[in-house]
Design a protein around this motif. Structure first.
Motif, PDB file in Angstrom:
ATOM      1  N   LYS A   1      36.657  34.644  15.002  1.00  0.00           N
ATOM      2  CA  LYS A   1      35.199  34.472  15.076  1.00  0.00           C
ATOM      3  C   LYS A   1      34.612  35.263  16.238  1.00  0.00           C
ATOM      4  N   ASN A   2      35.295  35.244  17.376  1.00  0.00           N
ATOM      5  CA  ASN A   2      34.826  35.986  18.539  1.00  0.00           C
ATOM      6  C   ASN A   2      34.851  37.494  18.271  1.00  0.00           C
ATOM      7  N   ALA A   3      35.919  37.971  17.657  1.00  0.00           N
ATOM      8  CA  ALA A   3      36.028  39.402  17.337  1.00  0.00           C
ATOM      9  C   ALA A   3      34.895  39.841  16.415  1.00  0.00           C
ATOM     10  N   GLU A   4      34.582  38.997  15.440  1.00  0.00           N
ATOM     11  CA  GLU A   4      33.487  39.323  14.518  1.00  0.00           C
ATOM     12  C   GLU A   4      32.141  39.290  15.242  1.00  0.00           C
ATOM     13  N   LYS A   5      31.940  38.286  16.071  1.00  0.00           N
ATOM     14  CA  LYS A   5      30.692  38.165  16.827  1.00  0.00           C
ATOM     15  C   LYS A   5      30.493  39.359  17.766  1.00  0.00           C
ATOM     16  N   GLN A   6      31.572  39.766  18.441  1.00  0.00           N
ATOM     17  CA  GLN A   6      31.500  40.875  19.399  1.00  0.00           C
ATOM     18  C   GLN A   6      31.553  42.243  18.718  1.00  0.00           C
ATOM     19  N   LYS A   7      31.874  42.249  17.425  1.00  0.00           N
ATOM     20  CA  LYS A   7      32.033  43.500  16.651  1.00  0.00           C
ATOM     21  C   LYS A   7      33.154  44.371  17.225  1.00  0.00           C
ATOM     22  N   PHE A   8      34.315  43.721  17.483  1.00  0.00           N
ATOM     23  CA  PHE A   8      35.464  44.472  17.982  1.00  0.00           C
ATOM     24  C   PHE A   8      35.844  45.548  16.962  1.00  0.00           C
ATOM     25  N   PRO A   9      35.930  46.809  17.382  1.00  0.00           N
ATOM     26  CA  PRO A   9      36.378  47.862  16.480  1.00  0.00           C
ATOM     27  C   PRO A   9      37.909  48.024  16.504  1.00  0.00           C
ATOM     28  N   PHE A  10      38.566  47.137  17.217  1.00  0.00           N
ATOM     29  CA  PHE A  10      40.019  47.187  17.408  1.00  0.00           C
ATOM     30  C   PHE A  10      40.631  45.875  16.959  1.00  0.00           C
ATOM     31  N   VAL A  11      41.944  45.865  16.801  1.00  0.00           N
ATOM     32  CA  VAL A  11      42.661  44.648  16.419  1.00  0.00           C
ATOM     33  C   VAL A  11      42.641  43.663  17.589  1.00  0.00           C
ATOM     34  N   TYR A  12      42.750  42.370  17.248  1.00  0.00           N
ATOM     35  CA  TYR A  12      42.784  41.302  18.253  1.00  0.00           C
ATOM     36  C   TYR A  12      43.994  40.445  17.899  1.00  0.00           C
ATOM     37  N   LEU A  13      45.100  40.711  18.596  1.00  0.00           N
ATOM     38  CA  LEU A  13      46.390  40.128  18.259  1.00  0.00           C
ATOM     39  C   LEU A  13      46.664  38.845  19.035  1.00  0.00           C
ATOM     40  N   TYR A  14      47.394  37.949  18.375  1.00  0.00           N
ATOM     41  CA  TYR A  14      47.752  36.666  18.990  1.00  0.00           C
ATOM     42  C   TYR A  14      49.223  36.672  19.369  1.00  0.00           C
ATOM     43  N   ASP A  15      49.487  36.514  20.662  1.00  0.00           N
ATOM     44  CA  ASP A  15      50.838  36.487  21.227  1.00  0.00           C
ATOM     45  C   ASP A  15      51.255  35.022  21.395  1.00  0.00           C
ATOM     46  N   GLU A  16      51.624  34.401  20.294  1.00  0.00           N
ATOM     47  CA  GLU A  16      51.894  32.956  20.265  1.00  0.00           C
ATOM     48  C   GLU A  16      52.995  32.527  21.225  1.00  0.00           C
ATOM     49  N   THR A  17      54.047  33.348  21.382  1.00  0.00           N
ATOM     50  CA  THR A  17      55.177  32.975  22.237  1.00  0.00           C
ATOM     51  C   THR A  17      54.991  33.420  23.692  1.00  0.00           C
ATOM     52  N   GLN A  18      53.978  34.199  23.949  1.00  0.00           N
ATOM     53  CA  GLN A  18      53.690  34.794  25.262  1.00  0.00           C
ATOM     54  C   GLN A  18      54.730  35.847  25.664  1.00  0.00           C
ATOM     55  N   GLU A  19      55.608  36.193  24.752  1.00  0.00           N
ATOM     56  CA  GLU A  19      56.667  37.169  25.028  1.00  0.00           C
ATOM     57  C   GLU A  19      56.102  38.547  25.363  1.00  0.00           C
ATOM     58  N   VAL A  20      55.051  38.963  24.650  1.00  0.00           N
ATOM     59  CA  VAL A  20      54.483  40.291  24.880  1.00  0.00           C
ATOM     60  C   VAL A  20      53.821  40.353  26.254  1.00  0.00           C
ATOM     61  N   ALA A  21      53.071  39.334  26.613  1.00  0.00           N
ATOM     62  CA  ALA A  21      52.447  39.315  27.942  1.00  0.00           C
ATOM     63  C   ALA A  21      53.505  39.413  29.034  1.00  0.00           C
ATOM     64  N   LYS A  22      54.609  38.714  28.843  1.00  0.00           N
ATOM     65  CA  LYS A  22      55.687  38.764  29.839  1.00  0.00           C
ATOM     66  C   LYS A  22      56.310  40.154  29.913  1.00  0.00           C
ATOM     67  N   LYS A  23      56.495  40.809  28.760  1.00  0.00           N
ATOM     68  CA  LYS A  23      57.065  42.167  28.753  1.00  0.00           C
ATOM     69  C   LYS A  23      56.168  43.162  29.488  1.00  0.00           C
ATOM     70  N   TYR A  24      54.855  42.949  29.397  1.00  0.00           N
ATOM     71  CA  TYR A  24      53.893  43.841  30.051  1.00  0.00           C
ATOM     72  C   TYR A  24      53.582  43.406  31.482  1.00  0.00           C
ATOM     73  N   ASP A  25      54.160  42.287  31.904  1.00  0.00           N
ATOM     74  CA  ASP A  25      53.895  41.720  33.217  1.00  0.00           C
ATOM     75  C   ASP A  25      52.399  41.473  33.406  1.00  0.00           C
ATOM     76  N   ALA A  26      51.733  41.094  32.297  1.00  0.00           N
ATOM     77  CA  ALA A  26      50.300  40.791  32.350  1.00  0.00           C
ATOM     78  C   ALA A  26      50.102  39.529  33.183  1.00  0.00           C
ATOM     79  N   ALA A  27      49.026  39.505  33.934  1.00  0.00           N
ATOM     80  CA  ALA A  27      48.780  38.374  34.825  1.00  0.00           C
ATOM     81  C   ALA A  27      47.426  37.719  34.591  1.00  0.00           C
ATOM     82  N   CYS A  28      46.446  38.503  34.165  1.00  0.00           N
ATOM     83  CA  CYS A  28      45.092  37.991  34.097  1.00  0.00           C
ATOM     84  C   CYS A  28      44.384  38.460  32.839  1.00  0.00           C
TER      85      CYS A  28
END
Length: 184
Positions: free
Chosen positions: A94-121
């Motif tokens: 809903k947020n992606a549609e409201k904001q008109k994101f022209p890109f994909v909005y992926l869900y990292d359910e396990t948080q594994e991807v964030a950890k691989k990228y060392d994302a913090a914020c």
């Protein structure tokens, strides 16, 4: 609203591969499906963070300005949706549609991807060169909620323009600041 800076993944790091559900199309998307021909921006964002809400319009404009130039854009949310239901996949869509994101909005359910990228914020921004080598990590610009500085995307625009010219992006990069990723 705790301020959390980027961890500043080392420049030159190869982009960790992933395949995640795109909340917009409800299909599995991999990094290689969405990578750009000249570079790729990966953003860790979410729905509820005031820092992300503050820059949403700016990141949409940035993507609209650079996607046609061969830059791929991928947004990922890795937040714990049990404790932060505003970041659930149905609300991401809903947020992606409201904001008109022209890109994909992926869900990292396990948080594994964030950890691989060392994302913090959220937001946390990464720019990878054509061969998926990290060339930039840091802020969109100097604007923050309530600091009176307009959202322009200056830091990332300069980095992307430099990348598209085939030049080396300056290694002097300022971390992004935002809400900490909501880990489980």
């Amino acid at each position: 609203m705790a301020l959390t800076p980027s961890n500043m993944l080392p420049l030159g790091t190869k982009a960790p591969d992933f395949s995640l559900i795109d909340t917009i199309s409800d299909t599995t998307i991999s990094l290689h499906d969405e990578k750009g021909t000249k570079g790729t921006v990966i953003m860790f964002i979410c729905n509820h963070c005031p820092f992300v809400i503050h820059v949403n319009e700016g990141i949409v404009k940035l993507a609209n300005d650079f996607m046609s130039k061969g830059i791929g854009f991928i947004a990922i949310s890795s937040n714990d949706v049990a404790n932060y239901p505003a970041d659930s996949p149905d609300l991401m869509k809903k947020n992606a549609e409201k904001q008109k994101f022209p890109f994909v909005y992926l869900y990292d359910e396990t948080q594994e991807v964030a950890k691989k990228y060392d994302a913090a914020c959220t937001p946390d921004f990464y720019i990878f060169e054509e061969e998926l080598t990290l060339a930039y990590r840091g802020q969109l610009d100097n604007s923050r909620p309530n600091n009176g500085i307009p959202v322009t995307g200056t830091a990332m625009r300069e980095a992307l323009d430099t990348l598209l010219k085939g030049e080396k992006i300056s290694e002097v990069q300022k971390p992004s600041i935002g809400c900490g990723i909501k880990w489980f």
